[in-house]
Structures are given as structure tokens and as C-alpha cells.
Design an enzyme around this catalytic site. Structure first.
Site: not given
Ligand code: NI
Length: 170
Positions: A46, A51, A93-94, A135-136, A139
Site C-alpha cells: 500500500g 509518502q 512501512c515503506l 495503515h494507509e 498515513h
Molecule cells: Ni506506510
């Protein structure tokens, strides 16, 4: 389409509440396409617009990470309407690479948003899909998953990323 740079922990855009998208135009559709490309290249399950340096309420999810066609979900202005249950599982997480920690998430969620045609859609998701959606959505509210960890763990991770950022500067 382009692979965009993913911001890392410590960048102020990641902890800012993102603005709603008022109009779904070509710029929004291009951003979504770039986000999908970036998410697949990373690779990740995701991604959220903040981000990639755009403080707007847009998320992409693909549990198949590009392996299966038609699996990509794009949601504009997503909102969690209902949630139930609790599952504790490792999460990453990226924007916080190489960190995986146990986080409690709802087992089931109902999420509402708009698709890229401006049509309202409601998604009922369980387990991993519920986790990624939560999670998204976190963000776009300026919340990273490390906020769910103990203050001790969170501060250790923040310090590590601060040191890495300083190293990159020198
Ligand atoms: Ni993330």
C-alpha cells in the site's frame, strides 16, 4: 507513469494531516497511476500520497503487489466507517524501511471513499486487507505505524532514522 521518491521517517509531510481532494481531475489520476507504479516498484502492499510528498487524501492498495491484474484499489478521501475485532501482527512501512513490529489492528473494517471516476464506493475488508487500509488511512491523518508502539520502541526507531539522515547529509 513514473516511480516517485518515497519520504522517510523524519520528514514533516509524513506527520501532517493531508487535505481532502475536492476534484478528481487528470492531475489526481496521474498521481494515482504514479503511486501504483511506485508501490509496485518498492515493492509494497500500500501507499499514501503524503509518502510521495503530496499532502492529499489518496491511497493505493494491492495485496498482490502487481502480480494479479485487477487487484489494485485506489481510494480518494477514504474514511473508516466501522471496525471490529483485533489482530496483532508484524507490520512495516515503506517510509520506515527495515522495521517490522507487532501492531494491533481491527480484524474487520468498512471503508468508504471515492474511486477515480468520483463514484462513492464502500469496501468491507478483513485481516491483511483491513490492516493495510487502516495503515494507509493513518498515513493521510499524519500517523505512522510506529505511533502504535511503546514510547521506548518508537523513540529508538526515531533516533536510528535521525542518525541515518545525518549521515546522509555529511
Ligand atoms: Ni506506510
Amino acid at each position: 507513469m513514473a516511480v516517485l521518491n518515497i519520504l522517510k521517517l523524519g520528514h514533516p509531510t509524513l506527520v501532517k494531516k493531508a487535505e481532502p481532494i475536492e476534484k478528481i481531475d487528470d492531475a489526481v489520476r496521474r498521481l494515482a497511476a504514479d503511486m501504483i507504479e511506485t508501490m509496485h516498484a518498492a515493492p509494497g502492499l500500500g501507499l499514501s500520497a503524503p509518502q510521495v510528498s503530496v499532502s492529499r487524501r489518496l491511497i493505493t492498495v494491492d495485496l498482490s503487489v502487481g502480480e494479479k491484474e485487477g487487484e489494485v484499489i485506489v481510494l480518494v478521501n477514504p474514511e473508516i466507517l466501522e471496525q471490529e475485532g483485533k489482530v496483532i501482527r508484524d507490520e512495516g512501512c515503506l517510509s520506515v524501511p527495515e522495521v517490522f513490529e507487532k501492531v494491533a489492528r481491527p480484524q474487520k473494517v468498512k471503508v468508504k471513499g471515492l474511486d477515480l471516476n468520483g463514484r462513492e464506493c464502500t469496501i468491507e475488508a478483513t485481516d491483511l486487507m483491513a490492516r493495510v487500509l487502516c495503515h494507509e488511512v493513518d498515513h493521510i491523518n499524519g500517523k505512522l505505524f510506529i505511533e502504535w508502539l511503546s514510547p521506548l520502541k518508537r523513540n529508538l526507531i526515531k533516533k536510528k532514522f535521525k542518525r541515518q539522515a545525518e549521515k546522509r547529509k555529511t
